[in-house]
Design an enzyme around this catalytic site. Structure first.
Site, PDB file in Angstrom:
ATOM      1  CB  CYS A  98      22.652 -69.454  -0.885  1.00 48.92           C
ATOM      2  SG  CYS A  98      22.407 -69.668   0.769  1.00 48.92           S
ATOM      3  CD  GLU A 155      25.328 -66.335  -1.684  1.00 44.49           C
ATOM      4  OE1 GLU A 155      24.004 -66.330  -1.999  1.00 44.49           O
ATOM      5  OE2 GLU A 155      25.782 -65.827  -0.675  1.00 44.49           O
ATOM      6  CB  CYS A 208      27.552 -69.563  -0.291  1.00 48.02           C
ATOM      7  SG  CYS A 208      25.796 -69.809  -0.488  1.00 48.02           S
ATOM      8  CG  ASN A 217      16.727 -66.612  -1.822  1.00 48.00           C
ATOM      9  OD1 ASN A 217      16.315 -65.976  -2.692  1.00 48.00           O
ATOM     10  ND2 ASN A 217      16.114 -66.472  -0.406  1.00 48.00           N
ATOM     11  CD  GLU A 259      13.411 -69.252   1.833  1.00 48.49           C
ATOM     12  OE1 GLU A 259      12.208 -69.197   2.286  1.00 48.49           O
ATOM     13  OE2 GLU A 259      14.171 -68.400   2.281  1.00 48.49           O
ATOM     14  CB  CYS A 305      25.602 -68.649   4.323  1.00 52.07           C
ATOM     15  SG  CYS A 305      25.687 -69.978   3.023  1.00 52.07           S
TER      16      CYS A 305
HETATM   17  N1  THU Z   1      20.430 -66.660   1.415  1.00 54.21           N
HETATM   18  C1  THU Z   1      21.111 -66.449   0.052  1.00 54.21           C
HETATM   19  O1  THU Z   1      20.582 -66.661  -0.868  1.00 54.21           O
HETATM   20  N2  THU Z   1      22.201 -66.104   0.303  1.00 54.21           N
HETATM   21  C2  THU Z   1      23.026 -65.517   1.250  1.00 54.21           C
HETATM   22  O2  THU Z   1      23.880 -64.954   1.295  1.00 54.21           O
HETATM   23  C3  THU Z   1      22.326 -65.624   2.513  1.00 54.21           C
HETATM   24  C4  THU Z   1      21.331 -66.370   2.739  1.00 54.21           C
HETATM   25  C5  THU Z   1      19.235 -67.090   1.560  1.00 54.21           C
HETATM   26  C6  THU Z   1      18.697 -68.438   2.049  1.00 54.21           C
HETATM   27  C7  THU Z   1      17.540 -68.363   2.360  1.00 54.21           C
HETATM   28  O3  THU Z   1      16.349 -68.606   1.475  1.00 54.21           O
HETATM   29  C8  THU Z   1      17.297 -66.971   2.992  1.00 54.21           C
HETATM   30  O4  THU Z   1      18.319 -66.268   2.236  1.00 54.21           O
HETATM   31  C9  THU Z   1      17.261 -66.716   4.417  1.00 54.21           C
HETATM   32  O5  THU Z   1      18.544 -67.378   5.204  1.00 54.21           O
END
Ligand code: THU
Length: 140
Positions: free
Chosen positions: A65, A67, A101, A54, A56, A98
């Site tokens: 994210c 994935e 995704c 991920n 941010e 999420c």
């Molecule tokens: N996140 C992911 O990378 N994958 C997921 O399946 C759920 C959430 C990340 C996004 C963000 O940087 C952090 O997790 C919190 O939501």
């Protein structure tokens, strides 16, 4: 061989490689806001593996994210056939994708098996359609 669903099978060697990949890539996560690092490893039908973590942003909604990064890397390299996604976050017991995704995977990798792992290397398996049964589709 490890039987991971009625249809799909990956060898112990491949599953160990995917585990190494998610552990390695999550160290690259850029998550100063949530402090939740996520790693993803996408296994293609031709044997290639694409990883993602991920990333941010201080403008929170543009965060990406793990994935989706793995899938977009793969798509941009010409991959179209995907077998399995392994997801891992040490802070969460078997993290799930999420909704955003799931929507993206439903269009680009509808037959994929979502595999998720916790820090004790306990796994759960979900064919994508069990997590998103009726994705949005443009009918035109
Ligand atoms: N996140 C992911 O990378 N994958 C997921 O399946 C759920 C959430 C990340 C996004 C963000 O940087 C952090 O997790 C919190 O939501």
């Amino acid at each position: 061989m490890v039987k991971i669903s009625s249809k799909k099978v990956v060898s112990k060697k491949i599953s160990n490689e995917l585990i190494r990949c998610v552990q390695r890539v999550l160290k690259n996560a850029y998550a100063p806001y949530s402090k939740l690092s996520v790693g993803a490893a996408l296994y293609c039908a031709n044997g290639n593996i694409y990883t993602g973590c991920n990333v941010e942003n201080s403008s929170y909604p543009v965060t990406m994210c793990a994935e989706r990064i793995a899938l977009y890397k793969a798509i941009s390299e010409g991959e179209r056939n995907f077998l399995l996604l392994l997801l891992y976050s040490p802070a969460v017991d078997r993290i799930l994708p999420c909704g955003a995704c799931l929507q993206v995977y439903a269009e680009l990798a509808p037959d994929i098996l979502i595999t998720t792992m916790n820090a004790k290397k306990e796994f759960s398996f979900y064919p994508l359609h069990t997590l998103i049964s009726k994705p949005f589709r443009l009918n035109r």
